[in-house]
Design a protein around this motif. Structure first.
Motif, PDB file in Angstrom:
ATOM      1  N   GLN A 194       0.017   9.127  14.063  1.00  0.00           N
ATOM      2  CA  GLN A 194      -0.840   7.944  13.880  1.00  0.00           C
ATOM      3  C   GLN A 194      -0.621   7.253  12.539  1.00  0.00           C
ATOM      4  N   ASN A 195       0.477   7.559  11.904  1.00  0.00           N
ATOM      5  CA  ASN A 195       0.876   6.942  10.650  1.00  0.00           C
ATOM      6  C   ASN A 195       2.401   6.979  10.630  1.00  0.00           C
ATOM      7  N   TRP A 216     -16.491   4.630   2.642  1.00  0.00           N
ATOM      8  CA  TRP A 216     -16.734   3.240   3.052  1.00  0.00           C
ATOM      9  C   TRP A 216     -17.870   2.679   2.227  1.00  0.00           C
ATOM     10  N   THR A 261      -5.026   4.620  -0.238  1.00  0.00           N
ATOM     11  CA  THR A 261      -5.138   3.347   0.484  1.00  0.00           C
ATOM     12  C   THR A 261      -6.467   2.694   0.161  1.00  0.00           C
ATOM     13  N   LEU A 263      -8.740  -0.834   1.672  1.00  0.00           N
ATOM     14  CA  LEU A 263      -8.750  -1.859   2.718  1.00  0.00           C
ATOM     15  C   LEU A 263     -10.074  -2.604   2.737  1.00  0.00           C
ATOM     16  N   VAL A 264      -9.987  -3.938   2.869  1.00  0.00           N
ATOM     17  CA  VAL A 264     -11.158  -4.726   3.249  1.00  0.00           C
ATOM     18  C   VAL A 264     -10.889  -5.199   4.677  1.00  0.00           C
ATOM     19  N   GLY A 265     -11.589  -4.605   5.619  1.00  0.00           N
ATOM     20  CA  GLY A 265     -11.342  -4.895   7.036  1.00  0.00           C
ATOM     21  C   GLY A 265     -12.323  -5.902   7.606  1.00  0.00           C
ATOM     22  N   ASP A 286     -12.791   0.269   2.181  1.00  0.00           N
ATOM     23  CA  ASP A 286     -12.396   1.586   2.695  1.00  0.00           C
ATOM     24  C   ASP A 286     -11.327   2.127   1.748  1.00  0.00           C
ATOM     25  N   ARG A 288      -9.128   5.688   0.647  1.00  0.00           N
ATOM     26  CA  ARG A 288      -8.769   7.030   1.126  1.00  0.00           C
ATOM     27  C   ARG A 288      -7.784   7.708   0.173  1.00  0.00           C
TER      28      ARG A 288
ATOM     29  N   ASN B 227      -4.246   0.739  11.946  1.00  0.00           N
ATOM     30  CA  ASN B 227      -5.302   1.672  11.555  1.00  0.00           C
ATOM     31  C   ASN B 227      -5.547   1.645  10.047  1.00  0.00           C
ATOM     32  N   GLY B 228      -6.765   2.014   9.666  1.00  0.00           N
ATOM     33  CA  GLY B 228      -7.154   2.051   8.257  1.00  0.00           C
ATOM     34  C   GLY B 228      -6.216   2.850   7.373  1.00  0.00           C
ATOM     35  N   ASN B 275     -12.415  -0.350   9.571  1.00  0.00           N
ATOM     36  CA  ASN B 275     -11.231   0.500   9.399  1.00  0.00           C
ATOM     37  C   ASN B 275     -10.000  -0.018  10.140  1.00  0.00           C
ATOM     38  N   VAL B 276      -9.941  -1.322  10.354  1.00  0.00           N
ATOM     39  CA  VAL B 276      -8.767  -1.906  11.001  1.00  0.00           C
ATOM     40  C   VAL B 276      -8.217  -3.030  10.119  1.00  0.00           C
ATOM     41  N   ILE B 277      -6.919  -3.006   9.892  1.00  0.00           N
ATOM     42  CA  ILE B 277      -6.283  -4.024   9.052  1.00  0.00           C
ATOM     43  C   ILE B 277      -6.372  -5.385   9.743  1.00  0.00           C
TER      44      ILE B 277
END
Lengths: 411, 411
Positions: A194-195, A216, A261, A263-265, A286, A288, B227-228, B275-277
């Motif tokens: 998944q990555n 989060w 990582t 992220l602003v989702g 987010d 991580r 994915n995040g 959590n989604v780009i």
């Protein structure tokens, strides 16, 4: 026969994965098999039949977790492996299923070669890992680990108001608390990555050192709404301020490096009109990383940035933590057992950390645990485009085979 | 009597403004008087009666524009002034009304002092300046200037499907095309500022040199949803890319200076999950300046920035112009007449440019035009909080008085 030369039957493995993937198959070759749905029931029935055909006993616990058991020769705690058969909507055929059907192939192989292990081998199909129908994700492994109460789990409801408990009864998979998968010597979960780390490294298999931590946050910027021609010096523009933080979240993660990582989702803008200065912007952050210390450090940098932006734009900014999932390092002995298995079997592999959570995250609190990843093309998952090459899948199950054999052989 | 010493009757002026403000008054002391509504009809009826009482003739054109005329002593084109009586929802009492009732006070004053002017003086109440009920704004002055056709104007519909033409008939203000306010020596519009420049400069009156140009663009950023936990190096994050442009729009305007403004008011993010780009972000850009050359220069910088961001983030970006309203410099002779009037009457004033559009923007295409602004507290407008101090209002009408007298006295 030298155990090191033992290899799974790839044709049989792929055939089982394909047959399982027909349950809930989508038009584009993906799978929709939501937890405790009719498709999930059919998948469980098939797994149960396959386990019984392989000479295993099957137990169901009060969360619907299924445990198939192949007996050992000694009165010892089992070597446990497993994953989940539920999927997201329009997911892929390897996500979860590989970690249940790979172990099944291992048992079939051991049967075929009449190999007995000291420890029993148990295969678990955890209920509702994805959280697509009942939130949160990994609810049944979390319940086994004592993170969620039975009442909490059974009272979760789906979009139609159906409870977890009722859905479990309805598909006939409500069992006994005494059957919870609690007493293992070790737990190893095989899953697709998944990555794209393995894809980038051009390696089929990953030795997972742990699950990265996630936090989060919710950030709310309050400025002042005003007409479009308001001079630049008179503005309290919530979106201009928020945009600096969005840019900063990316920079903080990039400068932290080491797999961090940021992220602003999600971002909502008000009043959202072409010629009106935004008065309110609310967005998610987010972060991580595998170390809690580093996550805390990134949050510290976020707060420093927020203070700077508040001053520069004359806006109010409130930031609150929504969620923190601390990093879960796996058991070093089990991780080492996986690495040894790859080396002795000549399977190219590297150590890495998992971004997403998995049932093994909670199982680490129950018994020493680790994970094995198989390369996923471009890291795509939760998508009908998910793809793992047959050779990689085979290599990953062989890595699991030798890891499980190592655990199961230990007195 | 020396004309230079002539001053309007402030009490009568304020009383008329207050009386007009009762038509459509809101709970918080603002005004809701949408174009061609029952409130607009009552406001028009009151104005018409006041004009007739002041000895003026009143004509209505085919867009509902009302023109009151005080005859001059010579067969010359009139000195024209005016603004609008319609309002936005919950607007202020000075916006538009001051530019109609200020001129009325001037006529009353001239009558009182039995002052005759060479040129006639005409006061216009333009229909539907705000565009709150029928879009676009300034539709009736635009129609007089030939920018909009009669068919276009009459076919505009409000939210309830009622057309401009029908609404005009319904309130009894549909007149003849020959009555359009087309033949003036000059047009001067008095209005509240709607920006804080005068408030900042602590001056009651502004001499408006023109209406700034505006351009609106739409920018669409397309990245890739993922994915995040996707590594930072593998992301094509549409929001992270868009945020750099949002920050840049502000910087471009600030670096341009000289009153330039840049705004991102609207921004939509997809799929908008924690959590989604983000895969797609669409946002607006609003740039304003008094010179088209400078607007073009800011757009050029926006394009350069877009190219940089495209490269850095591996995203696609499409930018298209939605609208361009070119800057409208007013007539230098009329602007000078306003400045001379302020100086000779001892009214503190400064030259400035208008951000928002006004009927005078279109009238400049019909005849030499200019505007006078009165200070508005903190630049607030289109709001029940709109406020102009009585002394400032008085000063601004005196500025208009002497400007109009100067035009009306010219042969």
């Amino acid at each position: 026969m030298n155990f090191h030369d033992l290899r799974v039957n790839a044709d049989r493995l792929h055939a089982s994965i394909e047959e399982m993937a027909q349950i809930g198959v989508t038009n584009n070759g993906g799978v929709t098999r939501l937890a405790l749905s009719e498709e999930d029931r059919r998948a469980r029935d098939l797994l149960k039949q396959w386990m019984i055909d392989a000479g295993m006993s099957v137990k169901i616990d009060d969360f619907g977790n299924m445990t198939g058991r192949r007996e050992g020769t000694a009165p010892l705690a089992p070597a446990m492996t497993g994953s989940h058969l539920d999927s997201v909507r329009r997911g892929g055929k390897w996500d979860g299923a590989l970690g249940v059907l790979g172990p099944l192939e291992i048992v079939r192989l051991l049967n075929e070669h009449d190999i007995q292990t000291a420890r029993p081998i148990e295969i678990v199909n955890f209920t509702s890992e994805e959280g697509s129908r009942f939130e949160p994700a990994m609810i049944a492994s979390g319940a086994v680990a004592g993170v969620f109460s039975r009442e909490f789990v059974h009272s979760r409801v789906d979009q139609n108001g159906v409870s977890f408990g009722d859905a479990l009864q309805q598909i006939g998979y409500a069992g006994e608390a005494e059957n919870r998968p609690l007493h293992a010597a070790a737990f190893i979960e095989l899953h697709n990555e998944q990555n794209p780390l393995l894809d980038d490294a051009d390696l089929p298999v990953g030795i997972v050192e742990g699950i990265r931590g996630i936090t989060w946050w919710n950030v709310a910027v309050t400025g002042e709404s005003d007409n479009g021609p308001t001079p630049m010096t008179h503005r309290r523009d919530a979106l201009a301020a928020a945009a600096e933080i969005v840019v900063g979240v990316r920079e903080i993660a990039q400068q932290t490096g080491d797999g961090a990582t940021g992220l602003v989702g999600r971002l909502r803008n008000e009043p959202d009109l072409v010629n009106v200065i935004p008065s309110k912007v609310v967005f998610s952050v987010d972060f991580r990383h595998q170390e809690l210390r580093v996550i805390d450090q990134m949050i510290g940098q976020l707060h420093e940035l927020i203070d700077t932006v508040k001053e520069r734009h004359g806006v109010e900014i409130e930031a609150e933590q929504l969620w923190l999932s601390e990093p879960t390092p796996f058991d070093s002995t089990v991780v080492q057992a996986v690495e040894d298995a790859c080396q002795s079997s000549g399977i190219p592999a590297m150590r890495l950390w998992s971004g997403p959570g998995h049932d093994a995250k909670y199982m680490q609190a129950v018994c020493p645990s680790a994970m094995i990843f198989v390369r996923s093309h471009r890291g795509k998952s939760h998508s009908e485009d998910e793809f793992s090459a047959p050779d990689d899948v085979e290599a990953s199950v062989n890595a699991l085979l030798h890891s499980v054999l190592a655990i199961a052989s230990q007195p």
